[in-house]
Design an enzyme around this catalytic site. Structure first.
Site, PDB file in Angstrom:
ATOM      1  N   GLU A  57      17.661 -24.344  46.658  1.00  0.00           N
ATOM      2  CA  GLU A  57      17.980 -23.239  47.572  1.00  0.00           C
ATOM      3  C   GLU A  57      16.749 -22.916  48.398  1.00  0.00           C
ATOM      4  O   GLU A  57      15.617 -22.946  47.891  1.00  0.00           O
ATOM      5  CB  GLU A  57      18.407 -21.996  46.785  1.00  0.00           C
ATOM      6  CG  GLU A  57      18.615 -20.787  47.711  1.00  0.00           C
ATOM      7  CD  GLU A  57      19.464 -19.682  47.123  1.00  0.00           C
ATOM      8  OE1 GLU A  57      19.509 -19.564  45.885  1.00  0.00           O
ATOM      9  OE2 GLU A  57      20.077 -18.929  47.914  1.00  0.00           O
ATOM     10  N   CYS A 254      22.955 -17.685  47.025  1.00  0.00           N
ATOM     11  CA  CYS A 254      23.267 -16.587  47.953  1.00  0.00           C
ATOM     12  C   CYS A 254      23.063 -16.974  49.412  1.00  0.00           C
ATOM     13  O   CYS A 254      23.670 -16.386  50.307  1.00  0.00           O
ATOM     14  CB  CYS A 254      22.409 -15.374  47.626  1.00  0.00           C
ATOM     15  SG  CYS A 254      22.764 -14.677  46.009  1.00  0.00           S
ATOM     16  N   ASN A 390      29.824 -19.239  46.413  1.00  0.00           N
ATOM     17  CA  ASN A 390      28.747 -19.238  45.408  1.00  0.00           C
ATOM     18  C   ASN A 390      29.086 -18.232  44.322  1.00  0.00           C
ATOM     19  O   ASN A 390      29.968 -18.478  43.517  1.00  0.00           O
ATOM     20  CB  ASN A 390      27.396 -18.926  46.073  1.00  0.00           C
ATOM     21  CG  ASN A 390      26.278 -18.778  45.062  1.00  0.00           C
ATOM     22  OD1 ASN A 390      26.174 -19.588  44.159  1.00  0.00           O
ATOM     23  ND2 ASN A 390      25.480 -17.749  45.172  1.00  0.00           N
ATOM     24  N   GLU A 391      28.418 -17.112  44.306  1.00  0.00           N
ATOM     25  CA  GLU A 391      28.699 -16.102  43.276  1.00  0.00           C
ATOM     26  C   GLU A 391      29.703 -15.109  43.849  1.00  0.00           C
ATOM     27  O   GLU A 391      29.366 -13.966  44.137  1.00  0.00           O
ATOM     28  CB  GLU A 391      27.406 -15.400  42.870  1.00  0.00           C
ATOM     29  CG  GLU A 391      26.549 -16.233  41.948  1.00  0.00           C
ATOM     30  CD  GLU A 391      25.240 -15.544  41.572  1.00  0.00           C
ATOM     31  OE1 GLU A 391      24.862 -14.558  42.232  1.00  0.00           O
ATOM     32  OE2 GLU A 391      24.604 -16.021  40.623  1.00  0.00           O
TER      33      GLU A 391
HETATM   34  O1  AHR Z   1      18.716 -18.611  42.109  1.00  0.00           O
HETATM   35  C1  AHR Z   1      18.560 -17.444  42.839  1.00  0.00           C
HETATM   36  C2  AHR Z   1      19.873 -16.733  43.090  1.00  0.00           C
HETATM   37  O2  AHR Z   1      20.464 -16.375  41.880  1.00  0.00           O
HETATM   38  C3  AHR Z   1      20.924 -17.562  43.757  1.00  0.00           C
HETATM   39  O3  AHR Z   1      20.809 -17.550  45.118  1.00  0.00           O
HETATM   40  C4  AHR Z   1      22.193 -16.887  43.363  1.00  0.00           C
HETATM   41  O4  AHR Z   1      23.280 -17.752  43.303  1.00  0.00           O
HETATM   42  C5  AHR Z   1      21.848 -16.248  42.050  1.00  0.00           C
HETATM   43  O5  AHR Z   1      22.152 -14.901  42.064  1.00  0.00           O
END
Ligand code: AHR
Length: 666
Positions: A57, A254, A390-391
């Protein structure tokens, strides 16, 4: 995402709750012995080739200012503060050009520099890179830029390109001349005379007449990873490659969602000519009030093509994750309809998924396959997996996901789709989402856990209890959060937890630690697997745990019942590795206790005198960590032992250690 993750620590009380003994680091315990049998003939489950992967990321300056080897920050003058990253002498201003009058219409700003007329005054643009610009004596750097003589200037204008040392002195100057009234690319090689970690790079008008327009000023070291143009930083890319990741998730968590929908990650903006990839804000620039990084943007120089190419280079299955019509749910209220796309308007988002599959796998005659081919890769990338969202959580997610599943499955039935279980490994959202994933028949379900050592040790049996018939698990983001950050203790707890993942290889088919990269001088989130500054790479103990698992994944789990009860504070796993070079039992052992543990394991089929390779990590103290002042406090230790006369493999494992024993068998 948990906001306290910024702190990267758990309180001592939390650390010690639940599972006290292994965490009570300094208390010597009575000697214990590990004995038992591991029979290579008793295989249980096959281990997915994608079991150990990497999650990338662009957080903590992981891309621009990190893996992406570009040395110039704000190379296209598109930051909201157009000269951010630049220090100027003389008259330099940022101009927004018309579409038809700029080299890259999607990055319409450029710099206009006018020579100082006085013989003792100079016009110059200095770039200090990402928290300093590092260069190394004797190395060559490729400068490229777009330039033209500004309207009204007719005579050629001479420039010098040079590195500037930390003490402010300029190194040897490399001249070039801007002579075109149309935008034209200029390329110059500049050699560094000294080594500096926080230097600068300077473009100087070596004259006193004329105005020049400059854009996309780019500087790369010659020795990028695999020597690629627009390439990756060698040391960081190699550290990732050494993990031998079998799956590579990108472009992150994120960041996929974006703080606002407009700022979401849009893969189509990250392919095609590098200069024309539009700058985007970075999701992490202003997330944490005490860690603001307002100069954090995404140039997308490291874009989807480069990600696919990296996957190919390291032998990892690409696993792209795409936005599904929701901005980050942590950062936006569910009632804010501006940050979510109505279910009946998801078309473009679904199309992005379909087009991505075509970009990766389609023939060169297809629209997106042609884009890939034009970028130099006519062969397909053979993408097999895609993540949607994602989340995400709640009905915002479950109302939207089926539309993506239907469309992707109709057109690409072989693509395996990863759904999510929310941001946490348990609780209301998790309980709501898992049955939904079963109902939707997601191929894999992404689980995330950023938890303390006690949690990791008390959840080693997590997957023993899972439904063997439902969707498979992708442990897509996890890290043990300890105090201090990235301690040996955290790493050993992860190693212990992974014995549980390993033995449940029929349920868990993929996993990845998160986040991967962190710039010491510009981070937002700790813990991270690899830390770095502009010249140094620090591999954490957590890195070594990933390295050891990934390089010793094996092909089949083995029946562990012959191991009997393990000594206190110890954890073990065993797999069979079938390969053309011969089979081996891989025995993994974690000693979180303060005393050495004698190991004596009977391995039927291991010939007397056979050499067993031993590789792992250990330390004198669970609080040890690697950092810039000691990058190798915890490092890989290698040795060998021999199988004794009775086929018994015997060793003594040091306190606070994780060792992997590779025992060749017939
Ligand atoms: O790994 C950091 C963050 O943790 C990522 O962006 C997210 O998916 C999670 O909340």
């Amino acid at each position: 995402m948990k906001h306290q993750a910024l702190l990267g620590v758990a309180t001592a009380a939390a650390l010690l709750s639940g599972v006290a003994s292994p965490l009570d680091a300094q208390t010597p315990a009575a000697p214990k012995t590990m004995t038992g049998t591991v029979d290579p003939a008793k295989t249980k489950f096959d281990i997915s080739p994608t079991m150990y992967g990497v999650f990338f990321e662009d957080i903590n300056f992981a891309a621009d200012g990190g893996l992406y080897a570009e040395l110039i920050k704000n190379r296209s003058f598109e930051f909201p503060n157009g000269l951010s990253g630049w220090e100027t002498d003389g008259t330099v201003q940022v101009v927004k050009g018309a579409d038809y009058d700029v080299p890259f219409p999607r990055n319409p700003h450029f710099a206009r520099a006018t020579a100082e007329s006085h013989r003792d005054r100079w016009t110059a643009l200095d770039n200090a890179g990402f928290r300093g610009l590092a260069f190394e004596e004797g190395k060559t750097y490729h400068l490229s830029l777009m330039a033209r003589l500004a309207p009204g200037t007719v005579k050629p204008v001479k420039f010098d390109a040079a590195f500037v040392r930390e003490d402010g002195t300029m190194e040897a100057r490399t001249p070039f001349t801007v002579d075109s009234r149309e935008w034209k690319e200029y390329k110059v090689d500049v050699k560094a005379v000294s080594t500096q970690t926080r230097g600068k790079f300077r473009l100087l008008i070596n004259g006193h007449e004329g105005t020049v327009d400059l854009d996309h000023i780019s500087l790369f070291p010659e020795d990028t990873w695999k020597g690629r143009a627009n390439g990756l930083r060698n040391d960081l890319a190699q550290a990732i490659a050494d993990l031998k990741p079998k799956v590579f998730r990108f472009p992150g968590g994120c960041i996929v969602e974006g703080t606002t929908l407009d700022e979401r990650y849009q893969w189509k903006n990250t392919v095609g000519p590098v200069g024309n990839r539009p700058l985007n804000s970075n999701r992490w620039n202003n997330t944490f009030i005490d860690h603001l990084t307002p100069d954090y943007f995404q140039s997308y120089g490291l874009g989807f093509f480069e990600f696919f190419q990296f996957c190919e280079d390291v032998g990892a299955e690409p696993l792209p994750v795409l936005n599904m019509g929701l901005a980050c749910q942590f950062q936006n209220d569910a009632s804010d309809l501006t940050q979510q796309v109505a279910v009946d308007r998801l078309g473009p988002y679904i199309q992005d998924c379909l087009d991505l599959i075509e970009f990766a796998n389609g023939p060169v005659t297809s629209a997106w396959g042609k884009v890939r081919a034009d970028m130099g890769h006519p062969e397909p990338f053979n993408m097999k997996f895609i993540g949607v969202g994602n989340e995400q959580w709640g009905t915002l997610y479950t109302d939207r996901l089926p539309h993506f599943l239907k469309a992707i499955r109709e057109k690409y039935p072989d693509i395996r789709i990863i759904g999510g279980s929310g941001p946490y490994p348990d609780g209301k959202e998790f309980e709501f989402l898992w049955p939904k994933m079963r109902e939707f028949n997601a191929d894999l379900v992404d689980e995330h856990y950023y938890r303390d050592p006690a949690w990791f040790l008390s959840h080693i049996d997590r997957y023993d209890k899972y439904d063997r018939n439902g969707p498979k698990v992708f442990a897509g983001e996890y890290a043990c959060h300890d105090d201090p950050t990235n301690s040996l203790r955290a790493a050993l707890c992860e190693a212990a937890f992974l014995t549980g993942i390993e033995r449940n290889a029929d349920v868990v088919r993929m996993s990845s630690y998160a986040p991967l990269l962190s710039n010491y001088n510009a981070w937002q989130w700790a813990h991270d697997m690899i830390w770095f500054d502009n010249t140094t790479v620090v591999k954490t103990p957590n890195y070594w745990v990933q390295y050891l698992y990934s390089n010793n994944a094996g092909t089949h789990t083995l029946d562990l019942s012959g191991l009997g009860a393990l000594p206190a504070d110890c954890y073990a796993g065993a797999v069979l590795d079938e390969s053309e070079d011969g089979n081996a039992v891989i025995f993994k052992f974690i000693n979180l206790g303060a005393t050495p543990v004698p190991i004596s394991v009977n391995i039927p089929g291991a010939a007397d005198g056979t050499e067993v390779s031993v590789v792992g990590i250990k330390g004198a103290d669970l609080a040890l960590k690697n950092d810039l002042s000691g990058a190798d406090r915890i490092k890989l230790e290698e040795s060998t032992v021999k199988i004794g006369g009775t086929g018994i493999f015997a060793a003594t494992q040091d306190p606070y250690s994780f060792m992997v024993y590779r025992i060749p068998v017939k």
